[in-house]
Design a protein around this motif. Structure first.
Motif, PDB file in Angstrom:
ATOM      1  N   ALA A 159       0.457  -1.080  -0.070  1.00 55.88           N
ATOM      2  CA  ALA A 159       0.161  -0.071   0.163  1.00 55.88           C
ATOM      3  C   ALA A 159       1.064   0.899   0.158  1.00 55.88           C
ATOM      4  CB  ALA A 159      -1.177   0.153   0.742  1.00 55.88           C
ATOM      5  N   ASP A 160       0.219   2.393  -0.676  1.00 55.66           N
ATOM      6  CA  ASP A 160       1.361   3.551  -0.570  1.00 55.66           C
ATOM      7  C   ASP A 160       0.528   4.558   0.717  1.00 55.66           C
ATOM      8  OD1 ASP A 160       2.938   3.129  -2.658  1.00 55.66           O
ATOM      9  OD2 ASP A 160       1.438   3.614  -4.212  1.00 55.66           O
ATOM     10  N   ARG A 161       1.468   5.315   0.983  1.00 54.75           N
ATOM     11  CA  ARG A 161       0.380   7.174   2.076  1.00 54.75           C
ATOM     12  C   ARG A 161       1.449   7.788   1.769  1.00 54.75           C
ATOM     13  NH1 ARG A 161       4.097   6.538   6.755  1.00 54.75           N
ATOM     14  NH2 ARG A 161       2.520   8.017   6.949  1.00 54.75           N
ATOM     15  N   PRO A 162       1.394   9.025   2.350  1.00 57.34           N
ATOM     16  CA  PRO A 162       1.993  10.203   2.425  1.00 57.34           C
ATOM     17  C   PRO A 162       3.559   9.914   2.429  1.00 57.34           C
ATOM     18  CG  PRO A 162      -0.143  10.644   2.837  1.00 57.34           C
ATOM     19  CD  PRO A 162      -0.589   9.046   3.261  1.00 57.34           C
ATOM     20  N   GLY A 163       3.422   8.789   3.438  1.00 54.35           N
ATOM     21  CA  GLY A 163       5.067   9.138   3.583  1.00 54.35           C
ATOM     22  C   GLY A 163       6.180   7.966   3.933  1.00 54.35           C
TER      23      GLY A 163
END
Length: 801
Positions: A129-133
């Motif tokens: 998964a991707d997240r801002p950080g």
């Protein structure tokens, strides 16, 4: 590397992906910011051994009268009256396999799922998964070596998350720690199946029933800080890596045995296992897990290389889209994506390994995966086809170890079924009927006689377990155990048979599970001497004679009884319309397309059709029709394979590979998004049975010869294909490689010294006698040649007409 993968979140249970070690199971439902681990423990059942007779026990005197009245009614042509008489033998319902707990991981950030993947080769689940950080990776597996679920989260930058543990069972205690949580549970004293609407769904307290208790222990290691919120969830802050381990324990002590201990004693065992595992560390846990899984999974491989007209780059397409696109292809799913066939075969083997290992319970109707307190058909052991079908692929795929739990169940049924045989039927030996559970329920269940009044589950269990002997995998200890079971089952069968002075011994009452016919009194199930009864008892008696020689008991008293009875059991008969008679006399089926194929047992999984019955068998299958439940499609595919009808096999496989959403009706199979087979609803027997069905298409050995590619559909003959490690009777490892349906190479190797010898190897109408030596691999090449060549014990030779 075989895998299922998806780019969309799992929003329903049938989009989740399964993990298991035979005892502990989990359905992983990965979303954007939420991951749900729905936990099962194969020992988590409602009730206890007291549940079978909690409404009272039929007396031997009442049973004798009821059985005599029923037999008289059948002879008088009053089968519906007979069924009413037989209701006195019934004893409620079996208990239910239950969900254990849920673990929810909630990331407190804007997270977007990129991929979730189940590796069948490694038995691991990964979420990306991707997240801002930065990215977040979560890996999950369930170790058979360490007996725990292991989950690791890694993030490219610190992340906050909560971990919540909950249960649908009765929570009796919760201990929160800085490094984990312990949940203490109580299971219900009774869980009624959905088809018993007058019974309470759950009862937690019943006099005389001591239900199970259990514990879940979660132990965690992380590099952040931890607190607990008001809801009892654990809050992790500033984490870049979180590792937690889950162990479960119940007071279950064995199939058919009373529970012992308490949730507190379970907590000690679960705590010890969880913290021992987490101290071992991720790398060692993963390495041991993969090694143990691959030792089983890598024994067999099947490959179908796409031919002309196939869709390109299928392995890079998400599994759900891949299935939909293949079904939309004008040439059909098998042409569009033949490697889906290999994937479902690998998936079936994976699911058997994950749901049935030595020391665990057998796979239920749903394997070890269930999220409902009231699952369909109680997610129990249905012994008139489904439990046995779960193991059709065990021996041929080299997974004999997975058979062990079924042997354990049969022994528990034999122990508890002795009293049932004596009380209900005044018979020796042991008996079981169509339903059972972890408590070895052996009585007829309440309900219609078409399913309830069938006392030959023991015979079918013996026939299935005898595959261990036929494939040469049974140990001396297993042979003795199977012999003891077979003696008891045969003793019951001898007493169940009726000698009315005619040429043949009869069974009465007799049913053909779960079908009915149209009688003068209306829809009826009971009759005399159904085809299945006769076939099962014949196969049982033949097994007894073979086992008597194998274990050195040729003079056991049961041998003489069996030898006297066997010639008097009528073989399958052909009716005036050219079909196999389902009952002892010609009857009109209430449902001509019924999903059960009990009267065709002799052809599969029995010893196979004789030439004089092939036309009748074909007509019988034609009348039944193709479309049906997932497991019925598999049974039909096995039967068509035995008939060498590759075109019909292909048609059945196309039905099996449609999406479940495309199938219409209560008895129309297909595949859900996670490739679980549809009854509908979901049942695992279709997946596990598929292993046996595809193996039957590739290699057959039931008739004393080794047949290569006997029923491969045309769509799977185009391109190239290969098989490695399939097992032929009596223990011959078989490797194949073909091009456009022509075998270019076949390798045969005995797995034990006793399997060495001379065999007839057949491809279509061409055959050759081959001498196989233990410790050597005989390779046959140029199998399309018509030049006769001698066959050495090793090296290469040609297969000729």
């Amino acid at each position: 590397m075989a895998s299922l993968f998806y780019t969309s979140p799992a929003t329903t249970w049938l989009e989740g992906l399964p993990l298991g070690n035979g005892r502990l199971g989990a359905m992983v439902l990965a979303g954007d910011s939420t991951t749900r681990l729905q936990i099962n423990d194969s020992t988590a059942w409602s009730g206890s051994t007291a549940s079978e007779h909690r409404h009272g026990r039929t007396s031997a005197e009442s049973a004798v009268t009821a059985l005599a009245d029923a037999r008289s009614a059948i002879v008088d042509g009053r089968p519906v009256d007979a069924e009413r008489n037989l209701e006195q033998l019934q004893s409620g319902y079996s208990q239910s396999y239950l969900p254990f707990a849920d673990i929810i991981l909630q990331l407190n950030d804007d997270v977007r799922l990129q991929e979730r993947r189940l590796s069948l080769s490694d038995a691991t689940h990964r979420t990306l998964a991707d997240r801002p950080g930065g990215s977040v990776t979560q890996d999950t597996f369930i170790s058979a070596v360490d007996g725990v679920l292991v989950h690791r989260l890694r993030s490219g930058s610190p992340v906050d998350l909560t971990v919540a543990v909950s249960t649908l069972l009765k929570e009796t205690g919760r201990t929160k720690r800085s490094d984990g949580v312990v949940l203490e549970l109580k299971l219900p004293a009774d869980a009624a199946p959905g088809h018993e609407p007058d019974e309470p769904a759950l009862q937690w307290e019943i006099d005389g029933v001591v239900p199970l208790e259990g514990t879940l222990c979660l132990a965690a290691r992380h590099d952040g800080s931890v607190t607990h919120n008001d809801d009892g969830a654990t809050v992790f802050t500033g984490v870049t890596e979180l590792l937690f381990v889950v162990a479960t324990e119940t007071t279950f002590t064995g199939i058919g045995r009373e529970p012992e201990g308490s949730a507190a004693t379970c907590a000690e065992a679960a705590h010890r296992r969880a913290y021992t595992a987490i101290e071992k560390g991720w790398d060692a846990l993963l390495a041991d897990h993969i090694r143990a899984h691959r030792e089983l999974f890598d024994r067999v491989s099947v490959t179908f290389t796409p031919g002309p007209g196939a869709l390109p780059d299928r392995e890079h397409v998400p599994t759900d889209m891949r299935l939909e696109q293949a079904n939309a292809h004008p040439a059909g799913v098998l042409t569009a994506d033949p490697q889906l066939v290999a994937l479902l075969f690998d998936y079936g083997r994976y699911l058997l390994i994950a749901s049935s290992r030595p020391g665990t319970l057998p796979a239920t109707l749903q394997g070890i995966w269930n999220e409902d307190l009231r699952p369909p058909w109680s997610s129990n052991y249905t012994l008139n086809i489904n439990a046995q079908m779960n193991y059709w692929g065990a021996e041929v795929a080299g997974l004999s170890e997975c058979h062990q739990p079924l042997l354990d169940l049969a022994e528990a049924l034999a122990e508890r079924g002795r009293n049932t045989a004596a009380t209900l039927y005044d018979a020796r030996g042991w008996v079981a009927h169509h339903n059972s559970d972890a408590w070895a329920f052996s009585s007829p269940t309440a309900g219609h006689a078409s399913w309830s009044q069938w006392p030959l589950a023991g015979a079918w269990l013996i026939r299935q377990l005898d595959e261990m002997c036929r494939f040469g995998s049974a140990t001396p200890e297993q042979l003795e155990r199977l012999w003891n079971l077979a003696v008891g089952a045969a003793a019951f069968a001898c007493d169940w048979l009726i000698d009315d002075g005619g040429a043949h011994l009869e069974t009465c009452p007799s049913t053909s599970p779960e079908n009915c016919y149209l009688s003068a009194q209306g829809r009826a199930a009971v009759a005399t001497s159904s085809a299945m009864d006769r076939t099962l008892i014949t196969e049982l008696f033949e097994t007894v004679l073979a086992l008597a020689d194998a274990v050195g008991h040729p003079h056991h008293p049961i041998v003489a009884e069996v030898q006297a009875a066997l010639p008097r059991i009528a073989p399958p008969a052909v009716g005036g319309d050219g079909r196999i008679l389902e009952w002892g006399t010609p009857e009109v089926e209430a449902d001509p397309t019924h999903r059960h194929l009990s009267h065709l047992f002799f052809a599969y999984p029995g010893s196979g059709p004789t030439p004089e019955l092939t036309d009748a068998l074909t007509l019988s299958l034609d009348r039944r029709g193709d479309d049906s439940t997932g497991w019925s499609l598999i049974w039909k595919a096995c039967l068509r394979a035995r008939l060498k009808q590759s075109g019909k096999v292909g048609a059945l496989l196309r039905l099996m590979f449609r999406t479940a959403a495309e199938a219409n009706g209560p008895h129309a199979g297909g595949l859900y998004a996670n490739l679980f087979a549809a009854h509908p609803p979901f049942q695992l027997d279709g997946n596990l049975g598929f292993v046996g069905a595809l193996a039957e298409v590739l290699v057959q050995s039931h008739a004393g010869i080794i047949e290569l590619l006997p029923a491969l559909p045309a769509e799977l003959r185009t391109g190239t294909g290969s098989v490695r490690g399939l097992i032929a009777r009596p223990g011959i490892a078989v490797d194949l490689h073909w091009e456009n349906g022509v075998i270019r190479e076949a390798a045969l190797a005995p797995r034990r010294a006793e399997a060495a010898g001379e065999y007839l190897v057949q491809l279509g109408d061409r055959s050759e006698s081959v001498t196989l030596a233990f410790g050597r691999r005989t390779v046959l090449t140029d199998l399309d040649s018509h030049n006769t060549t001698s066959i050495p014990t090793k090296g290469k030779a040609s297969l000729t007409p």
